[in-house]
Design an enzyme around this catalytic site. Structure first.
Site: not given
Ligand code: ARG
Length: 393
Positions: A13, A96, A125, A177
């Site tokens: 990506d 983040r 995110d 993912s």
């Molecule tokens: N659900 C989690 C959060 O919002 C992780 C998000 C990212 N997960 C991922 N498999 N890329 O903090």
């Protein structure tokens, strides 16, 4: 020329995003944050840098932020006992705001007017990065190509990458993912989207299957000083190393897995599984120690704060005034959170086996049923009469 700083992972990506942004007329500077994501086989930060340049970036920043991450983001959350919806130790969510901080810092240094990221328009995110950047510098423009571009599938992106000679290895892709850092791993998509199915064993990366474990439990002692984990089994560790060590031990005993259907900020329910051995062990130990040294009022009030704290972290409000104010409260509560908790790890479980603190409020002479009892039971009678008085009609 317009200049943009992109949060770059090295994956498909964000590599396509580099090219796509140059096509929109941007000078693209890539920023790679090392939060302990444990690069895949054959992957290296040098290779990631080369890929970014091959995709059209003019410059690449790679920063090892692991110490800052554990010190300034993980530790406050641990002291606060921040756990989202009872199960998620917030590994992704905590990373983040730190990435946002460096996007802004690099943008200032490079005199860029925009930042970009590769988050989708459905997740948390994007919110965490954009709200974080917006608080730190509201003047920066934010570009989220995945929300805007024309690609509809992974295949189309692969096609685009090939066409532009972006060196992507698409063969090794796991069917999930994944977001990983030193505090934990978040795994979603693929078969995990089917709520009627148990997560397959191959979805887990750092924890052994708890059901096929060794026959003996493992005992470890964690020593805290004012809420900060300092020692394991009497040995002093730097926080990052201590977490790494606990990830290994915990993983070996299947500790730290969780599987949950969670409420995303954008209103979607999603199923995600997590692996966070060190985070799980430290949260349990920390909570056990607090049970020993915090008085009832403080302990109970702190639980309310924990709940709010976890929501703020999850919902991208790390840099909000409330979060800062809660940190002051939490830090004040940690004054006496020093001592040692001995834990037993076995078949995916982690429980306290022994507790010790010089600040302990536990008084055996008061709780005992033995002959050393110093509690004056006669006083209970009057106490109960007054306590229950308002409820008698
Ligand atoms: N659900 C989690 C959060 O919002 C992780 C998000 C990212 N997960 C991922 N498999 N890329 O903090």
């Amino acid at each position: 020329m317009k200049k943009v700083v992109l949060a770059y992972s090295g994956g498909l990506d964000t590599s396509c995003i580099v090219k796509w942004l140059t096509e929109q007329g941007y000078d693209v500077i890539c920023f790679v944050a090392d939060l302990g994501q444990g690069l895949g086989q054959g992957e290296s930060f040098e290779a990631i840098e080369e890929r970014a340049l091959a995709a059209g970036a003019s410059k690449v920043y790679i920063k090892d932020l692991q110490d800052e991450f554990v010190q300034d983001f993980v530790l406050p959350a641990l002291k606060a006992n921040a756990i989202y919806e009872g199960k998620y130790l917030l590994s992704t969510a905590l990373g983040r705001p730190l990435i946002a901080k460096y996007l802004v810092e690099i943008a200032h240094k490079e005199k860029a007017n925009a930042i970009a990221h590769g988050c989708t328009g459905k997740g948390n995110d994007q919110v965490r990065l954009e709200v974080g950047v917006g608080i730190l510098d509201p003047k920066l423009e934010i570009i989220a190509p995945v929300r805007a571009w024309e690609f509809k599938s992974r295949e189309e992106e692969i096609e685009y990458a090939k066409m532009h000679n972006i060196p992507i290895d698409v063969t090794k892709k796991r069917p999930y993912s994944i977001d990983r850092n030193i505090w934990g791993i978040s795994i979603e998509a693929g078969v995990l989207e089917d709520l009627e199915q148990e997560p397959p064993e191959d979805a887990y990366m750092i924890t052994k299957n708890p059901t096929i474990q060794v026959s003996y439990p493992k005992y470890i002692e964690v020593y805290f000083e004012r809420g900060i984990p300092k020692k394991i089994d009497g040995r002093l560790y730097k926080l990052k190393t201590l977490i790494g060590h606990l990830n290994e031990i915990g993983g070996l005993y299947g500790v730290g897995r969780s599987d949950l259907v969670e409420n995303r900020l954008v209103g979607i329910k999603s199923r995600e599984i997590y692996e966070a051995p060190a985070a799980t062990i430290l949260h349990i130990a920390h909570k056990e120690l607090e049970a020993l040294v915090l008085d009832r009022e403080l302990a109970h009030f702190k639980e309310i704060i924990s709940l709010k704290y976890s929501e703020l972290v999850y919902n991208g409000l790390w840099y909000s005034p409330l979060k800062g104010a809660l940190d002051s409260f939490v830090n004040a509560t940690q004054k006496h959170v020093s001592g040692t908790i001995k834990l037993k790890l076995f078949k995916g479980n982690c429980v306290a086996a022994a507790r010790k603190s010089s600040h302990s409020l536990y008084k055996k002479e008061l709780s005992t049923y033995g002959k050393e009892d110093k509690f004056d039971q006669k006083l209970a009678e009057g106490f109960i009469k007054i306590w229950g008085m308002p409820y008698k009609r």
